[in-house]
Design a protein around this motif. Structure first.
Motif, PDB file in Angstrom:
ATOM      1  N   GLY A 140      -6.417  33.308  18.868  1.00 19.66           N
ATOM      2  CA  GLY A 140      -5.218  33.390  18.228  1.00 19.66           C
ATOM      3  C   GLY A 140      -3.854  33.152  18.481  1.00 19.66           C
ATOM      4  N   GLU A 141      -3.628  33.304  19.881  1.00 18.52           N
ATOM      5  CA  GLU A 141      -2.357  32.846  20.466  1.00 18.52           C
ATOM      6  C   GLU A 141      -2.143  31.857  20.774  1.00 18.52           C
ATOM      7  N   GLN A 142      -0.600  31.569  21.035  1.00 20.02           N
ATOM      8  CA  GLN A 142      -0.338  30.294  21.286  1.00 20.02           C
ATOM      9  C   GLN A 142      -0.816  29.924  22.678  1.00 20.02           C
ATOM     10  N   VAL A 143      -1.339  28.540  22.847  1.00 25.23           N
ATOM     11  CA  VAL A 143      -1.926  28.143  24.007  1.00 25.23           C
ATOM     12  C   VAL A 143      -1.327  26.915  24.455  1.00 25.23           C
ATOM     13  N   SER A 144      -1.030  26.791  25.685  1.00 30.43           N
ATOM     14  CA  SER A 144      -0.569  25.610  26.516  1.00 30.43           C
ATOM     15  C   SER A 144      -1.523  25.534  27.723  1.00 30.43           C
ATOM     16  N   HIS A 145      -2.064  24.256  27.955  1.00 29.91           N
ATOM     17  CA  HIS A 145      -2.865  24.072  28.907  1.00 29.91           C
ATOM     18  C   HIS A 145      -2.887  22.721  29.710  1.00 29.91           C
ATOM     19  N   HIS A 146      -2.621  22.739  31.070  1.00 37.10           N
ATOM     20  CA  HIS A 146      -2.668  21.419  31.645  1.00 37.10           C
ATOM     21  C   HIS A 146      -3.633  21.266  32.760  1.00 37.10           C
ATOM     22  N   GLY A 147      -4.736  20.605  32.467  1.00 39.48           N
ATOM     23  CA  GLY A 147      -5.927  20.405  33.157  1.00 39.48           C
ATOM     24  C   GLY A 147      -6.205  19.143  33.566  1.00 39.48           C
ATOM     25  N   ARG A 148      -7.265  19.266  34.543  1.00 44.83           N
ATOM     26  CA  ARG A 148      -7.544  17.792  35.113  1.00 44.83           C
ATOM     27  C   ARG A 148      -8.154  16.891  33.935  1.00 44.83           C
ATOM     28  N   HIS A 149      -8.757  17.348  32.896  1.00 45.68           N
ATOM     29  CA  HIS A 149      -9.184  16.391  31.663  1.00 45.68           C
ATOM     30  C   HIS A 149      -8.468  16.710  30.391  1.00 45.68           C
ATOM     31  N   TYR A 150      -7.911  17.795  30.166  1.00 37.66           N
ATOM     32  CA  TYR A 150      -7.350  17.964  28.804  1.00 37.66           C
ATOM     33  C   TYR A 150      -5.907  18.662  28.991  1.00 37.66           C
ATOM     34  N   THR A 151      -5.028  18.316  27.950  1.00 39.22           N
ATOM     35  CA  THR A 151      -3.676  19.112  27.845  1.00 39.22           C
ATOM     36  C   THR A 151      -3.762  19.510  26.450  1.00 39.22           C
ATOM     37  N   VAL A 152      -3.132  20.642  26.455  1.00 37.95           N
ATOM     38  CA  VAL A 152      -2.956  21.422  25.041  1.00 37.95           C
ATOM     39  C   VAL A 152      -1.490  21.907  25.371  1.00 37.95           C
ATOM     40  N   GLU A 153      -0.746  21.586  24.244  1.00 40.85           N
ATOM     41  CA  GLU A 153       0.726  21.947  24.052  1.00 40.85           C
ATOM     42  C   GLU A 153       0.906  22.744  23.156  1.00 40.85           C
ATOM     43  N   ASP A 154       1.584  24.237  23.072  1.00 43.27           N
ATOM     44  CA  ASP A 154       1.895  24.932  22.039  1.00 43.27           C
ATOM     45  C   ASP A 154       0.896  24.962  20.628  1.00 43.27           C
ATOM     46  N   ALA A 155      -0.111  24.941  21.123  1.00 42.24           N
ATOM     47  CA  ALA A 155      -1.196  25.232  19.831  1.00 42.24           C
ATOM     48  C   ALA A 155      -1.587  26.247  19.908  1.00 42.24           C
ATOM     49  N   ARG A 156      -1.691  26.896  18.365  1.00 41.47           N
ATOM     50  CA  ARG A 156      -2.178  28.038  18.162  1.00 41.47           C
ATOM     51  C   ARG A 156      -3.217  27.694  16.658  1.00 41.47           C
ATOM     52  N   LEU A 157      -4.161  28.560  16.682  1.00 41.64           N
ATOM     53  CA  LEU A 157      -5.021  28.570  15.271  1.00 41.64           C
ATOM     54  C   LEU A 157      -4.690  29.801  14.505  1.00 41.64           C
TER      55      LEU A 157
END
Length: 319
Positions: A140-157
């Motif tokens: 439930g926290e805000q997530v940013s992820h910059h990996g080899r296969h996936y990017t997630v920016e400022d996402a929160r459920l």
């Protein structure tokens, strides 16, 4: 103690039939549900393939049984962030009785957007990263992820599960069993292979749950049952990695021309011999499975549920 669930096949049944089967499964004494997640059926004869997340939402309104996807591919057709949102909502709707089974997927479902279908090692790497992304989002926290296969920016459920959704990792060989042991909350495999179960447990799985199951075709007419399986599910008998690499139902139909009715009769439980059904399910219990799901092939599912309620489930539970 092993629990016994019913497998809902989205490839063969309409959404309305799946919901009816869930009700009947609960009434018959099954204690949980598994459901497939496909874009295409394996062949045109199966003839169905609803969006699994819509079906799970409906199931949550008609049954209290736990639900597990067997299995979802969260790497190509759906981004892991979108899969995490779907799984989190399913968990909320089922009051925490949802688990996410995941795997490296099949080209049959994942090639539809035109993406390259990678070799197994790359798909396994993608799956591991996707599990990392989903677990971060389940907090439930805000997530940013910059990996080899996936990017997630400022996402929160914002509709987050009360507790993290269990992620069970599917596999059919030693490498995938070791991956499941390392990153999974459980292991999914469809053959009663004691060696694979041991590999999972020795690779970090410990006492985490092992899930699997089988398809059967109950009918008072065994010949009809064999012909039904041969028409609808010959793909169950295709060897090796064909199930992962063939891209369309038509390709599966072509490959399945090599499968005979005699092979079906030998490999899959058909008919109404209760001992055969009991013996087939007990193979999974003896191999160390914690959850065994049984699916019915064909339209005689009302008779299947009556048969399992009266003659199979009591025997499995020692009644």
């Amino acid at each position: 103690m092993t629990s016994f669930g019913f497998f809902l096949s989205c490839e063969e049944f309409t959404p309305q039939q799946l919901i009816e089967q869930a009700r009947l499964a609960e009434q018959a004494g099954f204690t949980e549900l598994a459901i497939s997640d496909h874009f295409h059926p394996w062949n045109d004869a199966q003839g169905s393939s609803p969006f699994v997340w819509s079906v799970i939402g409906a199931l949550a309104q008609v049954t209290d049984l736990p639900v597990t996807t067997l299995v979802t591919c969260p790497t190509v057709r759906l981004h892991p962030a979108v899969t995490a949102q779907a799984a989190a909502t399913s968990s909320v709707l089922t009051d925490g009785r949802f688990a996410l089974g995941v795997g490296t997927g099949e080209a049959l479902n994942e090639h539809i957007l035109g993406d390259r279908w990678p070799e197994y090692d790359v798909r396994a790497e993608m799956l591991e990263e996707s599990v990392e992304v989903m677990r971060a989002l389940f907090t439930g926290e805000q997530v940013s992820h910059h990996g080899r296969h996936y990017t997630v920016e400022d996402a929160r459920l914002y509709t987050a599960p009360e507790r993290p959704v269990p992620i069970h990792v599917s596999g059919f060989g030693p490498r995938s069993a070791r991956l499941a042991g390392r990153i999974g909350d459980g292991f999914v495999t469809m053959q009663p292979d004691e060696g694979l179960v041991r590999t999972f447990r020795e690779s970090g799985g410990g006492d985490k749950p092992v899930l699997g199951g089988l398809k059967v075709c109950w009918s008072p007419d065994r010949e009809w049952a064999v012909k039904t399986v041969h028409r609808l599910w010959p793909s169950e008998l295709l060897p090796g990695e064909l199930a992962q690499v063939l891209p369309t139902p038509r390709h599966f139909e072509q490959a399945s021309e090599l499968v005979t009715e005699e092979q079906v009769a030998e490999a899959i439980v058909c008919g109404d011999d209760a001992q055969q059904h009991l013996d087939a399910v007990r193979q999974y219990v003896d191999a160390g499975f914690d959850h065994v799901f049984v699916g019915q092939i064909g339209q005689h599912y009302q008779g299947f549920f009556d048969f399992y309620r009266d003659r199979v489930l009591p025997g499995l539970r020692g009644a």
